[in-house]
Scaffold this active site. Structure first.
Site, PDB file in Angstrom:
ATOM      1  N   ARG A  68      13.043 -27.359 -25.311  1.00  0.00           N
ATOM      2  CA  ARG A  68      11.911 -27.259 -24.419  1.00  0.00           C
ATOM      3  C   ARG A  68      11.906 -25.952 -23.664  1.00  0.00           C
ATOM      4  O   ARG A  68      10.897 -25.559 -23.060  1.00  0.00           O
ATOM      5  CB  ARG A  68      11.999 -28.401 -23.382  1.00  0.00           C
ATOM      6  CG  ARG A  68      11.917 -29.766 -24.015  1.00  0.00           C
ATOM      7  CD  ARG A  68      12.172 -30.843 -22.983  1.00  0.00           C
ATOM      8  NE  ARG A  68      12.666 -32.027 -23.645  1.00  0.00           N
ATOM      9  CZ  ARG A  68      13.221 -33.027 -23.019  1.00  0.00           C
ATOM     10  NH1 ARG A  68      13.354 -33.010 -21.711  1.00  0.00           N
ATOM     11  NH2 ARG A  68      13.669 -34.063 -23.684  1.00  0.00           N
ATOM     12  N   ASP A 103      14.203 -19.254 -25.436  1.00  0.00           N
ATOM     13  CA  ASP A 103      14.440 -18.929 -24.031  1.00  0.00           C
ATOM     14  C   ASP A 103      15.655 -18.023 -23.871  1.00  0.00           C
ATOM     15  O   ASP A 103      15.599 -17.010 -23.184  1.00  0.00           O
ATOM     16  CB  ASP A 103      14.579 -20.205 -23.168  1.00  0.00           C
ATOM     17  CG  ASP A 103      15.616 -21.185 -23.702  1.00  0.00           C
ATOM     18  OD1 ASP A 103      16.198 -20.944 -24.788  1.00  0.00           O
ATOM     19  OD2 ASP A 103      15.841 -22.219 -23.039  1.00  0.00           O
ATOM     20  N   ASP A 118      22.758 -17.534 -26.596  1.00  0.00           N
ATOM     21  CA  ASP A 118      24.067 -17.618 -25.954  1.00  0.00           C
ATOM     22  C   ASP A 118      25.125 -17.433 -27.049  1.00  0.00           C
ATOM     23  O   ASP A 118      25.461 -16.311 -27.406  1.00  0.00           O
ATOM     24  CB  ASP A 118      24.130 -18.976 -25.252  1.00  0.00           C
ATOM     25  CG  ASP A 118      25.358 -19.158 -24.410  1.00  0.00           C
ATOM     26  OD1 ASP A 118      26.037 -18.175 -24.111  1.00  0.00           O
ATOM     27  OD2 ASP A 118      25.652 -20.307 -24.021  1.00  0.00           O
ATOM     28  N   THR A 119      25.619 -18.496 -27.636  1.00  0.00           N
ATOM     29  CA  THR A 119      26.559 -18.359 -28.757  1.00  0.00           C
ATOM     30  C   THR A 119      25.845 -17.846 -30.006  1.00  0.00           C
ATOM     31  O   THR A 119      26.471 -17.281 -30.895  1.00  0.00           O
ATOM     32  CB  THR A 119      27.201 -19.711 -29.112  1.00  0.00           C
ATOM     33  OG1 THR A 119      26.177 -20.603 -29.562  1.00  0.00           O
ATOM     34  CG2 THR A 119      27.932 -20.307 -27.928  1.00  0.00           C
ATOM     35  N   THR A 149      22.266 -21.770 -32.315  1.00  0.00           N
ATOM     36  CA  THR A 149      20.944 -22.384 -32.475  1.00  0.00           C
ATOM     37  C   THR A 149      20.035 -21.480 -33.302  1.00  0.00           C
ATOM     38  O   THR A 149      19.447 -21.926 -34.298  1.00  0.00           O
ATOM     39  CB  THR A 149      20.296 -22.619 -31.087  1.00  0.00           C
ATOM     40  OG1 THR A 149      21.218 -23.341 -30.277  1.00  0.00           O
ATOM     41  CG2 THR A 149      18.996 -23.387 -31.209  1.00  0.00           C
ATOM     42  N   LEU A 150      19.922 -20.218 -32.908  1.00  0.00           N
ATOM     43  CA  LEU A 150      18.985 -19.331 -33.603  1.00  0.00           C
ATOM     44  C   LEU A 150      19.446 -18.993 -35.015  1.00  0.00           C
ATOM     45  O   LEU A 150      18.618 -18.817 -35.912  1.00  0.00           O
ATOM     46  CB  LEU A 150      18.761 -18.052 -32.801  1.00  0.00           C
ATOM     47  CG  LEU A 150      17.584 -18.152 -31.848  1.00  0.00           C
ATOM     48  CD1 LEU A 150      17.377 -16.837 -31.129  1.00  0.00           C
ATOM     49  CD2 LEU A 150      16.296 -18.538 -32.585  1.00  0.00           C
ATOM     50  N   ASP A 160      16.362 -25.181 -17.858  1.00  0.00           N
ATOM     51  CA  ASP A 160      16.710 -26.309 -16.990  1.00  0.00           C
ATOM     52  C   ASP A 160      18.210 -26.437 -16.782  1.00  0.00           C
ATOM     53  O   ASP A 160      19.012 -25.842 -17.505  1.00  0.00           O
ATOM     54  CB  ASP A 160      16.241 -27.622 -17.604  1.00  0.00           C
ATOM     55  CG  ASP A 160      17.139 -28.067 -18.761  1.00  0.00           C
ATOM     56  OD1 ASP A 160      17.383 -27.246 -19.668  1.00  0.00           O
ATOM     57  OD2 ASP A 160      17.634 -29.205 -18.741  1.00  0.00           O
ATOM     58  N   ARG A 166      12.971 -26.167 -14.220  1.00  0.00           N
ATOM     59  CA  ARG A 166      12.121 -25.463 -15.198  1.00  0.00           C
ATOM     60  C   ARG A 166      10.923 -24.807 -14.516  1.00  0.00           C
ATOM     61  O   ARG A 166      10.371 -23.835 -15.008  1.00  0.00           O
ATOM     62  CB  ARG A 166      11.601 -26.440 -16.261  1.00  0.00           C
ATOM     63  CG  ARG A 166      12.667 -27.010 -17.170  1.00  0.00           C
ATOM     64  CD  ARG A 166      12.014 -27.712 -18.343  1.00  0.00           C
ATOM     65  NE  ARG A 166      12.929 -28.583 -19.072  1.00  0.00           N
ATOM     66  CZ  ARG A 166      13.734 -28.193 -20.048  1.00  0.00           C
ATOM     67  NH1 ARG A 166      13.769 -26.933 -20.409  1.00  0.00           N
ATOM     68  NH2 ARG A 166      14.520 -29.050 -20.658  1.00  0.00           N
TER      69      ARG A 166
END
Ligand code: 5GP
Length: 186
Positions: free
Chosen positions: A45, A102, A105-106, A109-110, A161, A167
């Site tokens: 989100r 958003d 980081d590590t 995910t992307l 969040d 948010r």
């Protein structure tokens, strides 16, 4: 800016700086994709505020779709587990895709999303992220459009969040947690 008991907020990126950077990213994307219809894929989100501002700064034909990926929940540490909770509705075959995230980081995910979208036959896949925490990278991610690099601190606001709160803050803020049970990584 009101924080929950045991938590405090400190502005890292003021609203005006974010808005100026988002406008510049929108202009850059408009130039790069001139004459090419775009599919913007927002990662839910955390990206919804950024995406909402960004699309109004991009000229040209565009469609918008969303994916939801398993996130940290009420923890501030990445589990390393990536799971699709909501998939795209749009077909990707031969389309130019810009993924809007958003924060990287590590990179787990992307990295996962990128390989999924390429495998589905997109003509091109670019990555646009508001924030980047390069010091925590575990896998390589090529970022095409970057808002801001930030230090290794847990941030909230402008769509991001903690435990589903914050948010709605117009700034990006550092979150400090004073409770002994939950620790921010900054
Ligand atoms: P990665 O897979 O790159 O480790 O994690 C990316 C996701 O982790 C982001 O989309 C976001 O949901 C979450 N995340 C990473 N760092 C932060 C942070 O500082 N604040 C918040 N709110 N979420 C973060």
């Amino acid at each position: 800016m009101q924080a929950r008991p045991g938590e405090s907020l400190e502005v890292l990126l003021p609203e005006a700086d974010i808005q100026a950077r988002v406008r510049a990213l929108g202009e850059q994307i408009s130039q790069d994709y001139e004459g090419k219809p775009l599919l913007l894929v927002g990662i839910l989100r955390g990206s919804f505020v950024f995406l909402g501002d960004l699309i109004r700064c991009v000229d040209g034909l565009m469609a918008v779709d969303f994916m939801a990926i398993s996130s940290y929940g009420a923890s501030t540490q990445s589990s390393g587990v990536v799971r699709i909770l909501k998939d795209l509705d749009e077909e990707l075959q031969n389309r130019h895709v810009v993924v809007v995230e958003d924060i990287v980081d590590t990179g787990l995910t992307l990295n996962y999303i990128y390989s999924q979208l390429v495998a589905r036959g997109a003509a091109s896949v670019a990555i646009c992220t508001l924030l980047d925490k390069p010091t925590r990278r575990r896998v390589d991610v090529h970022i095409d459009y970057l808002g801001f690099q930030i230090p290794d601190e847990f941030v909230v606001g402008y769509g991001l969040d903690f435990d589903e709160y914050y948010r709605n803050l117009p700034n990006v803020c550092r979150l400090k947690i004073h409770r002994p049970s939950k620790e921010a990584n900054g």
